[in-house]
Design a protein around this motif. Sequence first.
Motif, PDB file in Angstrom:
ATOM      1  N   LYS B 159      10.081   1.753   2.506  1.00  0.00           N
ATOM      2  CA  LYS B 159       9.133   2.456   1.652  1.00  0.00           C
ATOM      3  C   LYS B 159       7.893   2.003   1.615  1.00  0.00           C
ATOM      4  N   PRO B 160       7.427   0.779   0.941  1.00  0.00           N
ATOM      5  CA  PRO B 160       6.168   0.405   1.056  1.00  0.00           C
ATOM      6  C   PRO B 160       5.288   0.570   2.337  1.00  0.00           C
ATOM      7  N   PHE B 161       6.064   0.369   3.143  1.00  0.00           N
ATOM      8  CA  PHE B 161       5.580   0.323   4.783  1.00  0.00           C
ATOM      9  C   PHE B 161       4.809   1.770   4.885  1.00  0.00           C
ATOM     10  N   TYR B 162       5.672   2.685   4.717  1.00  0.00           N
ATOM     11  CA  TYR B 162       5.482   4.147   4.884  1.00  0.00           C
ATOM     12  C   TYR B 162       4.079   4.733   3.807  1.00  0.00           C
ATOM     13  N   LYS B 163       4.380   3.996   2.544  1.00  0.00           N
ATOM     14  CA  LYS B 163       3.375   4.448   1.706  1.00  0.00           C
ATOM     15  C   LYS B 163       1.987   4.079   2.330  1.00  0.00           C
ATOM     16  N   THR B 178     -11.891   2.534  -0.784  1.00  0.00           N
ATOM     17  CA  THR B 178     -11.203   1.081  -0.554  1.00  0.00           C
ATOM     18  C   THR B 178      -9.704   1.549  -0.894  1.00  0.00           C
ATOM     19  N   LEU B 179      -8.832   0.950  -0.016  1.00  0.00           N
ATOM     20  CA  LEU B 179      -7.502   1.251  -0.355  1.00  0.00           C
ATOM     21  C   LEU B 179      -6.889   0.012  -1.262  1.00  0.00           C
ATOM     22  N   VAL B 180      -6.338   0.511  -2.359  1.00  0.00           N
ATOM     23  CA  VAL B 180      -5.685  -0.549  -3.191  1.00  0.00           C
ATOM     24  C   VAL B 180      -4.221  -0.364  -3.231  1.00  0.00           C
ATOM     25  N   PHE B 181      -3.327  -1.350  -3.307  1.00  0.00           N
ATOM     26  CA  PHE B 181      -1.971  -0.965  -3.171  1.00  0.00           C
ATOM     27  C   PHE B 181      -1.333  -1.926  -4.373  1.00  0.00           C
ATOM     28  N   LYS B 182      -0.130  -1.624  -4.971  1.00  0.00           N
ATOM     29  CA  LYS B 182       0.592  -2.277  -6.086  1.00  0.00           C
ATOM     30  C   LYS B 182       1.290  -3.591  -5.270  1.00  0.00           C
ATOM     31  N   LYS B 183       1.804  -4.535  -6.061  1.00  0.00           N
ATOM     32  CA  LYS B 183       2.123  -5.548  -5.455  1.00  0.00           C
ATOM     33  C   LYS B 183       3.500  -5.215  -4.880  1.00  0.00           C
ATOM     34  N   GLU B 184       3.870  -5.830  -3.758  1.00  0.00           N
ATOM     35  CA  GLU B 184       5.209  -5.325  -3.059  1.00  0.00           C
ATOM     36  C   GLU B 184       6.183  -6.762  -3.195  1.00  0.00           C
ATOM     37  N   GLU B 185       7.340  -6.322  -3.283  1.00  0.00           N
ATOM     38  CA  GLU B 185       8.385  -7.568  -3.204  1.00  0.00           C
ATOM     39  C   GLU B 185       8.583  -8.277  -1.729  1.00  0.00           C
ATOM     40  N   PHE B 189       5.055  -7.014   3.841  1.00  0.00           N
ATOM     41  CA  PHE B 189       4.406  -5.763   3.511  1.00  0.00           C
ATOM     42  C   PHE B 189       3.277  -5.972   2.421  1.00  0.00           C
ATOM     43  N   ASP B 190       3.422  -6.898   1.591  1.00  0.00           N
ATOM     44  CA  ASP B 190       2.458  -7.439   0.768  1.00  0.00           C
ATOM     45  C   ASP B 190       1.381  -7.836   1.381  1.00  0.00           C
ATOM     46  N   LEU B 192       0.572  -7.153   4.565  1.00  0.00           N
ATOM     47  CA  LEU B 192      -0.170  -5.866   5.155  1.00  0.00           C
ATOM     48  C   LEU B 192      -1.024  -5.318   4.201  1.00  0.00           C
ATOM     49  N   ASN B 193      -0.622  -5.093   3.058  1.00  0.00           N
ATOM     50  CA  ASN B 193      -1.392  -4.017   2.171  1.00  0.00           C
ATOM     51  C   ASN B 193      -2.696  -5.181   1.767  1.00  0.00           C
ATOM     52  N   GLN B 194      -2.535  -6.404   1.598  1.00  0.00           N
ATOM     53  CA  GLN B 194      -3.836  -7.185   1.285  1.00  0.00           C
ATOM     54  C   GLN B 194      -4.918  -7.287   2.434  1.00  0.00           C
ATOM     55  N   ALA B 195      -4.137  -7.053   3.530  1.00  0.00           N
ATOM     56  CA  ALA B 195      -5.031  -7.168   4.922  1.00  0.00           C
ATOM     57  C   ALA B 195      -5.667  -5.705   4.857  1.00  0.00           C
ATOM     58  N   VAL B 196      -5.085  -4.773   4.650  1.00  0.00           N
ATOM     59  CA  VAL B 196      -5.614  -3.317   4.686  1.00  0.00           C
ATOM     60  C   VAL B 196      -6.635  -3.169   3.476  1.00  0.00           C
ATOM     61  N   THR B 197      -6.484  -3.663   2.286  1.00  0.00           N
ATOM     62  CA  THR B 197      -7.421  -3.557   1.388  1.00  0.00           C
ATOM     63  C   THR B 197      -8.610  -4.067   1.775  1.00  0.00           C
ATOM     64  N   GLN B 198      -8.577  -5.659   2.318  1.00  0.00           N
ATOM     65  CA  GLN B 198      -9.838  -6.276   2.743  1.00  0.00           C
ATOM     66  C   GLN B 198     -10.521  -5.844   3.686  1.00  0.00           C
ATOM     67  N   LEU B 199      -9.700  -5.083   4.780  1.00  0.00           N
ATOM     68  CA  LEU B 199     -10.278  -4.376   5.893  1.00  0.00           C
ATOM     69  C   LEU B 199     -11.168  -3.173   5.363  1.00  0.00           C
ATOM     70  N   THR B 200     -10.496  -2.402   4.528  1.00  0.00           N
ATOM     71  CA  THR B 200     -11.152  -1.151   3.993  1.00  0.00           C
ATOM     72  C   THR B 200     -12.218  -1.448   3.327  1.00  0.00           C
ATOM     73  N   GLU B 201     -12.272  -2.470   2.531  1.00  0.00           N
ATOM     74  CA  GLU B 201     -13.407  -2.902   1.834  1.00  0.00           C
ATOM     75  C   GLU B 201     -14.652  -3.310   2.498  1.00  0.00           C
ATOM     76  N   ARG B 202     -14.272  -4.020   3.763  1.00  0.00           N
ATOM     77  CA  ARG B 202     -15.202  -4.440   4.494  1.00  0.00           C
ATOM     78  C   ARG B 202     -15.905  -3.301   5.136  1.00  0.00           C
ATOM     79  N   ILE B 203     -14.999  -2.242   5.792  1.00  0.00           N
ATOM     80  CA  ILE B 203     -15.434  -1.053   6.240  1.00  0.00           C
ATOM     81  C   ILE B 203     -16.463  -0.130   5.331  1.00  0.00           C
ATOM     82  N   ALA B 204     -15.817  -0.066   4.159  1.00  0.00           N
ATOM     83  CA  ALA B 204     -16.481   0.638   3.189  1.00  0.00           C
ATOM     84  C   ALA B 204     -18.139   0.161   3.193  1.00  0.00           C
TER      85      ALA B 204
END
Lengths: 225, 417
Positions: B159-163, B178-185, B189-190, B192-204
């Motif tokens: 589920k987190p992955f598809y989210k 910037t894409l922000v996600f909740k902490k995942e178990e 996936f956690d 991945l989410n952190q990497a995406v957040t950092q990436l979008t922060e840099r892009i923005a």
Amino acid sequence: MKLLLIEDEKALATSIQNYFQRENFICEWAADYESAIEKINIYKYDCVLVDIMLPDGDGLDAVKELKRKNPETGIIIISAKNSLDDRIEGLNLGSDDYLTKPFHLSELNARVQAVIRRRSFQGNQQIRFGKINIEPQEHFVSVDGQEIILTRKEYDLLIYLIANKNRVLTKESIAEHLWGDDADLMDNFDFIYTHIKNLRKKLMDKGCPDYLRSIYGVGYKFSEQ
Amino acid sequence: MRLLLRILRYQLVTSMIVLFLGAGLFYVTVRYLIDREANKELFQSQVKVRWQLRHLDTLPVYILQLGDSLQLQPVPYPGRPFMRETSMLNLAENEYQPYRQLVFYERSLGQWYRITISKMLLQRQRLLETVVMTITFIVALLLISLLLLNSWLSERLWKPFYKTLGKLDHYQIQQHETLVFKKEETLEFDQLNQAVTQLTERIAAAYRNLKEFTENASHEIQTPLAVILSKIEGLFQDETLTESQLVTLSSVSEAANRLGRLNQALLLLTKIENRQFLAGTEPVNLVPIINGKLQDLEDLILKRKINIQTDLEPIGLIIHPALAEILVNNLLTNAIRHNVENGKIIITLRERFFSVKNTGKTLNLNPEQLFERFRKESTLSASLGLGLALVKTICEVNGQNLKYDIDNEWHTLTVSW
């Protein structure tokens, strides 16, 4: 006529001042917000030209102050910002016109004259030049009392030429005045030539001397000599 | 194909192969054992029958009554013994059933007999049926459990992955978000989410910097340009200048003017891209804008003897009014600029689209290239080459669709919403 120019760029201010001095206008200059407010509070001007981006303040505040102090003064905002919101806000605050940098001095001059003409409505609104007489409110043009029917563009052109009489007007400034942003649609300036030719013919048919002189490679000059 | 579906496919193929190989092996082994057993029984019967035939004289006759499975046939001379498989009609069940027969010859009381002992092989068929049924059952069970497991996995674990995927799918760089996600178990996936957040922060940040720079640079350019133009205009008034100096000055002035217009257009483009013009909620009626623009362009249209046909319904689209004007303006001026003498323009405004169709020269370039910035037919043209790029950007920002069609001499630009 007395003008106040509020503009922080010295080189531009000097050009504008020189230009209006040739019109026999008194053009004072304030380089920042503080001195502008000071001048507004002491003197009375016919028209104020305000750059809204000042180093120590917002030109729009100066406009507000001016409106409060002296509502009959004409106001033209000159700005590097073409932002629609600024334009609307400026006009809402009671400025008469809005001009985006860079502009032609001849355009600024024409607008200043239009603003002063509109503002002095008790006085004489007529525009006279040689044998030409124009009543701007009625869009009525006559030479020696005989009416001349002009198209909208020819009328605008005539007003512009008279406002900038005795000056060399470039083809670009005429094109931009008549067509605004569409000026670049004209791949050459034949177009202005057509309008000039028609206007000149209509004026001369009614016995008006040829006031229009073409300046090779540059544009035109409208003068009595 | 979905990841889980792919995994399921591999799992299924592998388990099928294993199951069928296993089933085959099972079948062969069991069949071999049963065969051996059947043969053993046949040979035992043979020994018994032989013994009985040899001692026929001393034994009562009924001993030989072994039922259908034993046949005695007197023959003139003996042959080679052999074993064969055959199917015979079982009268009781009225169907053919497989039998194994052992045929041998024996001499009794001076007469040769051909003896056939038959043994029904019904067990083998039963075995086959059982194996097939068991395998089918296991396969069905496996399939169901795999499907259940997968749907559970995708429901829960993935589920987190598809989210994350969904959020990335809707990510728009122009929104500066910037894409922000909740902490995942799940650790992966956690991460991945952190990497995406950092990436979008840099892009923005990078995108914002770029846009701010463009806008500031354009603004800063305006003032020096105003100075240049005002100085040139002052110079023009100088009576002492010679004709050639005036001509040179005039080309300087033209270039500076062009630079100014270019800068304005770029600034506008940047602002639209920065979404500084947000659409309202009410549709903007395009009809007054179109008519006003046609009036402005009247003398140009007359001069080129262009025939204009309009078919307008008083409706419009949801857009910032300033953008609506730019849109109409650029489409109309484009249709006029690229028209031919005595050409035609057909303007259509309907509930869901606005199209401007004009006659013009045939084009050799890819229609998509038309929307590129600074794309124009010749460098001689006064056009800045930004008109259609602006239209395209406006449509992108507002979610409208811009399409270009060419049909011989007819060029059509359609904005639909």
